[in-house]
Design a protein around this motif. Structure first.
Motif, short mmCIF file in Angstrom:
data_model
loop_
_atom_site.label_atom_id
_atom_site.label_comp_id
_atom_site.label_asym_id
_atom_site.label_seq_id
_atom_site.Cartn_x
_atom_site.Cartn_y
_atom_site.Cartn_z
N GLN A 210 0.93 -1.18 0.01
CA GLN A 210 0.16 0.19 0.00
C GLN A 210 0.81 1.16 0.04
O GLN A 210 1.52 1.43 0.88
CB GLN A 210 -0.90 -0.13 1.16
N THR A 211 0.91 2.01 -1.11
CA THR A 211 1.76 3.31 -1.29
C THR A 211 1.68 4.17 0.09
O THR A 211 0.63 4.63 0.46
CB THR A 211 1.32 3.89 -2.45
N GLY A 212 2.70 4.50 0.49
CA GLY A 212 2.68 5.19 1.57
C GLY A 212 2.36 4.73 3.04
O GLY A 212 2.43 5.40 4.02
N ASN A 213 1.90 3.23 2.77
CA ASN A 213 1.23 2.74 4.30
C ASN A 213 2.28 1.30 4.58
O ASN A 213 1.91 1.18 5.85
CB ASN A 213 -0.11 2.37 3.99
N GLY A 214 2.87 1.01 3.76
CA GLY A 214 3.93 -0.39 3.85
C GLY A 214 3.57 -1.33 3.32
O GLY A 214 2.62 -1.42 2.36
#
Length: 489
Positions: free
Chosen positions: A75-79
């Protein structure tokens, strides 16, 4: 969890497998075991690299591998997370204190039948000396000629054609050469369309039985006989029936009586040199067997495992050549001609049956070894096989005579036999007081193989009979074999 991961993921630096693959596999195992549940957020690549003391790029590659396989999702920006679409898996206690109850590499987790008829030891060349079941001597094989022919097939001509898919029925060249050879030496009238190339007689029989025999059908073999045929019949769900053998081969009168009582689907016969007794099927019985097949509608499966090796006179021609009703399937192989390692045989029959069996062969073995088949065809075309056969017959006849003289002079008090007219083995009857399995075990300790009689599946009245193969040993080896038996007896 960071501390736990440092103990559960232990890549071996400098090993044969890349470190990133090791990390990916170990993470995958943790997910599969339920230690890392679906939706679990993984450490960042920088954090995990620091824990494992590897380059960050290595962890990135490991994550990318698991992302590509669907074990992880990003998840982009979330890990990076364990994929949420995975089923819930019960986590195992950490650390695992006990060994798993079942080793999946040794024991399956599902049930399957293990039929008794398949529990039969496989003969292997593991002894220096051998009085085997009747095998050829590979030292006589035209290995250099075969090597040159194989190399020629491999290197010359169109690679797309030579190394691509071929005909399911086998190399057309080999079928042409083999058809001419069988017509000339066995009095047949075949064309290539009558021949299916298979990987030995066993495959030919399996195809015929699988295709032509239905569960519950009565199939007939002689007794004592070859247990390999019986195995095929049982595997197909058929009912094996037996008729006796005497000094003139299969008792066709007994077969006729059986046919009058119940339908018979197939009769397996070794007409030239009956296995295991080596006797030939007498001409009048051959005629009657063909008549019975036409009258009662059963298939004759003629196993001609060593036609080329006959020593007294011109061998009797196969039943297939005298068949006017299309009831015979004729099968042979190059196992006895050259060596068991070369898995090429042939099944001969009416064109429609051969075409049908070729379509069945396609679903278990798309085609044979085209390179080897064409190499054998070249050896037929150049006369190498024919010369090899003439030489082998002379050598094996000398070995038969020498071996039978040895048995008579050294073991006459313990072994009775008839000198075989052909083939590669003597059908020997040992004194009833001799324990054959114990004798075989004692011989093995002296690096000599003889059959223990158990695997052959002979009926009880033949418990002290075994085949003693002479063809695969030279005279010096045969003398040593007999001396060992003499000492043990």
């Amino acid at each position: 969890m960071m501390n736990v991961l440092s103990t559960l993921i232990t890549p071996e630096k400098g090993g044969k497998q890349p470190v990133y693959i090791q990390i990916a596999n170990q993470l995958m195992a943790l997910i599969r075991e339920g230690t890392l549940q679906s939706g679990y957020r993984l450490l960042s690549t920088r954090q995990l690299a620091a824990i494992l003391k590897v380059h960050r790029r290595t962890v990135v590659q490991a994550y990318d591998e698991l992302l590509a396989q669907g074990w992880l999702e990003s998840q982009t920006g979330n890990g990076t997370f364990v994929a949420r679409n995975l089923p819930d898996l019960r986590p195992l206690p950490l650390p695992v204190a006990e060994k798993p109850e079942r080793d999946p590499l040794k024991k399956a987790g599902f049930r399957f039948d293990q039929p008794a008829h398949l529990d039969r030891p496989v003969l292997k060349a593991a002894f220096r000396l051998h009085l085997d079941d009747g095998f050829p001597d590979p030292r006589l094989a035209p290995r250099e000629d075969l090597s040159r022919a194989y190399r020629s097939q491999l290197l010359h001509g169109s690679p797309y054609v030579r190394l691509g898919y071929g005909e399911t029925s086998g190399s057309n060249w080999l079928r042409q050469e083999l058809s001419a050879h069988l017509n000339e030496t066995r009095g047949l009238k075949t064309s290539p369309a009558n021949i299916l190339i298979v990987r030995g007689m066993i495959m030919g029989m399996y195809l015929a039985v699988t295709s032509l025999v239905k569960p519950g059908d009565c199939v007939v073999t002689d007794t004592p006989g070859w247990f390999g045929a019986t195995m095929n019949f049982i595997q197909a769900g058929a009912r094996p029936c037996h008729v006796p053998v005497d000094e003139f081969g299969m008792d066709v009168d007994a077969l006729e009586e059986l046919c009058s009582k119940q339908p018979v689907k197939m009769v397996y016969v070794t007409s030239h040199h009956q296995y295991p007794t080596t006797v030939a099927l007498r001409p009048d019985r051959r005629i009657k067997l063909l008549q019975l097949a036409e009258k009662y509608g059963f298939v004759i499966f003629e196993d001609d495992y060593d036609y080329d090796f006959h020593y007294l006179s011109k061998p009797l021609l196969p039943l297939f050549g005298a068949d006017q009703a299309g009831m015979v399937l004729y099968c042979g192989s190059f196992t006895k001609t050259i060596s068991p390692a070369f898995r090429i045989g042939y099944l001969v029959g009416p064109e429609d049956v051969i075409a049908h069996l070729a379509s069945l062969r396609r679903i278990i073995d798309r085609q044979g070894d085209v390179m080897l088949e064409n190499a054998i065809a070249e050896l037929f075309q150049t006369g190498v096989i024919q010369r090899h056969l003439r030489k082998s017959v002379r050598v094996y006849k000398q070995r038969r005579d020498f071996f039978c003289d040895l048995l008579q002079s050294e073991l006459s008090g313990s072994v009775r036999f008839e000198v075989p007219d052909g083939g590669m083995a003597v059908w020997a009857q040992f004194d009833p007081a001799i324990d054959i399995p114990a004798l075989a075990e004692q011989a093995a300790k002296k690096d000599l193989y003889i059959s223990n009689g158990k695997a052959a599946g002979y009926p009880p009245q033949f418990r002290n009979y075994i085949r003693l193969g002479f063809a695969s040993s030279d005279q010096h080896e045969l003398e040593e074999c007999v001396q060992i038996l003499k000492q043990l007896l």
